[in-house]
Design a protein around this motif. Structure first.
Motif, PDB file in Angstrom:
ATOM      1  N   ASP A  19       0.848  -1.189   0.000  1.00  0.00           N
ATOM      2  CA  ASP A  19       0.000   0.000   0.000  1.00  0.00           C
ATOM      3  C   ASP A  19       0.887   1.244   0.000  1.00  0.00           C
ATOM      4  O   ASP A  19       1.677   1.442   0.934  1.00  0.00           O
ATOM      5  N   PRO A  20       0.777   2.088  -1.018  1.00  0.00           N
ATOM      6  CA  PRO A  20       1.657   3.261  -1.086  1.00  0.00           C
ATOM      7  C   PRO A  20       1.496   4.217   0.098  1.00  0.00           C
ATOM      8  O   PRO A  20       2.477   4.834   0.529  1.00  0.00           O
ATOM      9  N   PHE A  21       0.294   4.334   0.651  1.00  0.00           N
ATOM     10  CA  PHE A  21       0.091   5.223   1.800  1.00  0.00           C
ATOM     11  C   PHE A  21       0.811   4.679   3.029  1.00  0.00           C
ATOM     12  O   PHE A  21       1.446   5.435   3.769  1.00  0.00           O
ATOM     13  N   GLU A  22       0.729   3.367   3.238  1.00  0.00           N
ATOM     14  CA  GLU A  22       1.438   2.761   4.365  1.00  0.00           C
ATOM     15  C   GLU A  22       2.950   2.849   4.177  1.00  0.00           C
ATOM     16  O   GLU A  22       3.683   3.130   5.130  1.00  0.00           O
ATOM     17  N   LEU A  23       3.415   2.624   2.950  1.00  0.00           N
ATOM     18  CA  LEU A  23       4.854   2.720   2.688  1.00  0.00           C
ATOM     19  C   LEU A  23       5.364   4.137   2.946  1.00  0.00           C
ATOM     20  O   LEU A  23       6.425   4.312   3.543  1.00  0.00           O
ATOM     21  N   ALA A  24       4.623   5.120   2.503  1.00  0.00           N
ATOM     22  CA  ALA A  24       5.030   6.511   2.734  1.00  0.00           C
ATOM     23  C   ALA A  24       5.165   6.779   4.227  1.00  0.00           C
ATOM     24  O   ALA A  24       6.128   7.415   4.668  1.00  0.00           O
ATOM     25  N   ASP A  25       4.239   6.250   4.985  1.00  0.00           N
ATOM     26  CA  ASP A  25       4.290   6.418   6.438  1.00  0.00           C
ATOM     27  C   ASP A  25       5.541   5.750   7.019  1.00  0.00           C
ATOM     28  O   ASP A  25       6.278   6.363   7.792  1.00  0.00           O
ATOM     29  N   HIS A  26       5.805   4.523   6.625  1.00  0.00           N
ATOM     30  CA  HIS A  26       6.991   3.800   7.111  1.00  0.00           C
ATOM     31  C   HIS A  26       8.282   4.507   6.721  1.00  0.00           C
ATOM     32  O   HIS A  26       9.263   4.478   7.470  1.00  0.00           O
ATOM     33  N   LEU A  27       8.287   5.108   5.555  1.00  0.00           N
ATOM     34  CA  LEU A  27       9.496   5.750   5.025  1.00  0.00           C
ATOM     35  C   LEU A  27       9.615   7.220   5.431  1.00  0.00           C
ATOM     36  O   LEU A  27      10.510   7.915   4.976  1.00  0.00           O
ATOM     37  N   ASN A  28       8.695   7.669   6.280  1.00  0.00           N
ATOM     38  CA  ASN A  28       8.687   9.059   6.745  1.00  0.00           C
ATOM     39  C   ASN A  28       8.608  10.070   5.599  1.00  0.00           C
ATOM     40  O   ASN A  28       9.238  11.126   5.641  1.00  0.00           O
ATOM     41  N   VAL A  29       7.847   9.721   4.593  1.00  0.00           N
ATOM     42  CA  VAL A  29       7.579  10.642   3.491  1.00  0.00           C
ATOM     43  C   VAL A  29       6.298  11.389   3.848  1.00  0.00           C
ATOM     44  O   VAL A  29       5.275  10.769   4.149  1.00  0.00           O
ATOM     45  N   ILE A  30       6.374  12.692   3.835  1.00  0.00           N
ATOM     46  CA  ILE A  30       5.225  13.523   4.202  1.00  0.00           C
ATOM     47  C   ILE A  30       4.337  13.709   2.979  1.00  0.00           C
ATOM     48  O   ILE A  30       4.795  14.177   1.933  1.00  0.00           O
ATOM     49  N   ILE A  31       3.075  13.323   3.107  1.00  0.00           N
ATOM     50  CA  ILE A  31       2.110  13.468   2.012  1.00  0.00           C
ATOM     51  C   ILE A  31       1.294  14.731   2.260  1.00  0.00           C
ATOM     52  O   ILE A  31       0.736  14.927   3.340  1.00  0.00           O
ATOM     53  N   VAL A  32       1.243  15.570   1.232  1.00  0.00           N
ATOM     54  CA  VAL A  32       0.471  16.811   1.311  1.00  0.00           C
ATOM     55  C   VAL A  32      -0.530  16.795   0.169  1.00  0.00           C
ATOM     56  O   VAL A  32      -0.146  16.756  -0.996  1.00  0.00           O
ATOM     57  N   GLU A  33      -1.809  16.765   0.507  1.00  0.00           N
ATOM     58  CA  GLU A  33      -2.837  16.882  -0.522  1.00  0.00           C
ATOM     59  C   GLU A  33      -3.125  18.359  -0.689  1.00  0.00           C
ATOM     60  O   GLU A  33      -3.404  19.061   0.280  1.00  0.00           O
ATOM     61  N   TRP A  34      -3.033  18.817  -1.940  1.00  0.00           N
ATOM     62  CA  TRP A  34      -3.072  20.243  -2.195  1.00  0.00           C
ATOM     63  C   TRP A  34      -3.876  20.518  -3.452  1.00  0.00           C
ATOM     64  O   TRP A  34      -4.001  19.665  -4.322  1.00  0.00           O
ATOM     65  N   SER A  35      -4.381  21.699  -3.549  1.00  0.00           N
ATOM     66  CA  SER A  35      -5.087  22.112  -4.759  1.00  0.00           C
ATOM     67  C   SER A  35      -4.046  22.513  -5.801  1.00  0.00           C
ATOM     68  O   SER A  35      -3.530  23.623  -5.778  1.00  0.00           O
ATOM     69  N   LEU A  36      -3.736  21.561  -6.679  1.00  0.00           N
ATOM     70  CA  LEU A  36      -2.746  21.792  -7.726  1.00  0.00           C
ATOM     71  C   LEU A  36      -3.455  22.047  -9.045  1.00  0.00           C
ATOM     72  O   LEU A  36      -4.628  21.714  -9.213  1.00  0.00           O
ATOM     73  N   ASP A  37      -2.732  22.614  -9.983  1.00  0.00           N
ATOM     74  CA  ASP A  37      -3.260  22.802 -11.325  1.00  0.00           C
ATOM     75  C   ASP A  37      -3.786  21.469 -11.834  1.00  0.00           C
ATOM     76  O   ASP A  37      -3.198  20.415 -11.561  1.00  0.00           O
ATOM     77  N   GLU A  38      -4.866  21.499 -12.590  1.00  0.00           N
ATOM     78  CA  GLU A  38      -5.491  20.244 -13.038  1.00  0.00           C
ATOM     79  C   GLU A  38      -4.563  19.373 -13.874  1.00  0.00           C
ATOM     80  O   GLU A  38      -4.780  18.173 -13.997  1.00  0.00           O
ATOM     81  N   GLU A  39      -3.515  19.946 -14.440  1.00  0.00           N
ATOM     82  CA  GLU A  39      -2.570  19.161 -15.240  1.00  0.00           C
ATOM     83  C   GLU A  39      -1.492  18.495 -14.391  1.00  0.00           C
ATOM     84  O   GLU A  39      -0.712  17.701 -14.894  1.00  0.00           O
ATOM     85  N   ILE A  40      -1.449  18.821 -13.107  1.00  0.00           N
ATOM     86  CA  ILE A  40      -0.431  18.256 -12.219  1.00  0.00           C
ATOM     87  C   ILE A  40      -1.097  17.266 -11.270  1.00  0.00           C
ATOM     88  O   ILE A  40      -1.930  17.641 -10.450  1.00  0.00           O
ATOM     89  N   ASN A  41      -0.713  16.002 -11.392  1.00  0.00           N
ATOM     90  CA  ASN A  41      -1.271  14.974 -10.505  1.00  0.00           C
ATOM     91  C   ASN A  41      -0.555  14.948  -9.167  1.00  0.00           C
ATOM     92  O   ASN A  41      -1.163  14.660  -8.141  1.00  0.00           O
ATOM     93  N   GLY A  42       0.725  15.221  -9.199  1.00  0.00           N
ATOM     94  CA  GLY A  42       1.515  15.216  -7.981  1.00  0.00           C
ATOM     95  C   GLY A  42       2.970  15.459  -8.307  1.00  0.00           C
ATOM     96  O   GLY A  42       3.359  15.466  -9.476  1.00  0.00           O
ATOM     97  N   PHE A  43       3.763  15.639  -7.258  1.00  0.00           N
ATOM     98  CA  PHE A  43       5.204  15.765  -7.456  1.00  0.00           C
ATOM     99  C   PHE A  43       5.925  15.458  -6.160  1.00  0.00           C
ATOM    100  O   PHE A  43       5.356  15.530  -5.069  1.00  0.00           O
ATOM    101  N   TYR A  44       7.187  15.090  -6.321  1.00  0.00           N
ATOM    102  CA  TYR A  44       8.057  14.758  -5.195  1.00  0.00           C
ATOM    103  C   TYR A  44       8.996  15.923  -4.951  1.00  0.00           C
ATOM    104  O   TYR A  44       9.495  16.552  -5.886  1.00  0.00           O
ATOM    105  N   HIS A  45       9.238  16.217  -3.673  1.00  0.00           N
ATOM    106  CA  HIS A  45      10.136  17.313  -3.309  1.00  0.00           C
ATOM    107  C   HIS A  45      11.022  16.882  -2.145  1.00  0.00           C
ATOM    108  O   HIS A  45      10.526  16.363  -1.148  1.00  0.00           O
ATOM    109  N   TYR A  46      12.323  17.097  -2.296  1.00  0.00           N
ATOM    110  CA  TYR A  46      13.299  16.782  -1.258  1.00  0.00           C
ATOM    111  C   TYR A  46      13.909  18.090  -0.775  1.00  0.00           C
ATOM    112  O   TYR A  46      14.366  18.903  -1.572  1.00  0.00           O
ATOM    113  N   GLU A  47      13.863  18.286   0.538  1.00  0.00           N
ATOM    114  CA  GLU A  47      14.435  19.510   1.098  1.00  0.00           C
ATOM    115  C   GLU A  47      14.923  19.252   2.515  1.00  0.00           C
ATOM    116  O   GLU A  47      14.164  18.792   3.374  1.00  0.00           O
TER     117      GLU A  47
END
Length: 144
Positions: A19-47
């Protein structure tokens, strides 16, 4: 891209989930659901040693799951590269990196175990893709 299939196997065995949601949690990846442009499904950001995945909050749950799996591919396979940074590094092809992330998502969502357990019911990889929320145009990335 057998190495991606092996990476998926290692991660899913370690955390006992596909399950990608469970994996993200285990891997300490922060998921942010946001109002993005309709052409953008998502993106990854490292900081600053933090991993973020932004998901378009207008996506349906099935496509949100696929998008998260794809972005998790970036976080695992290309952990320190943001899309903007990739453009600066000529050694990295954005197209290649996107194909690798798609391959990661396909392998995560259509597991070998799923195919084995459903071999009598599912006759094509496209059927498996439909059942697991993988876009049909990417089903060919599954390595059997």
């Amino acid at each position: 891209m057998i190495w991606i299939k092996e990476t998926v196997r290692e991660v899913t065995e370690k955390y006992k989930t596909t399950d990608p949601f469970e994996l993200a949690d285990h891997l300490n990846v922060i998921i942010v659901e946001w109002s993005l442009d309709e052409e953008i499904n998502g993106f990854y950001h490292y900081e600053r040693r933090n991993k973020y995945i932004f998901l378009n909050n207008s996506l349906n749950e099935t496509f949100k799951r696929y998008t998260l799996a794809h972005e998790l591919g970036h976080s695992i396979l290309h952990p320190k590269f943001n899309a903007a940074k990739m453009k600066e590094h000529t050694l990295y092809s954005q197209e290649k990196i996107e194909i690798e992330a798609d391959t990661f998502a396909v392998e995560l969502l259509i597991t070998d175990l799923f195919l084995k357990e459903n071999q009598n019911r599912i006759s094509t990889i496209k059927d498996a893709a439909l059942e697991n929320g993988v876009p049909l145009e990417l089903a060919h990335l599954k390595k059997v």
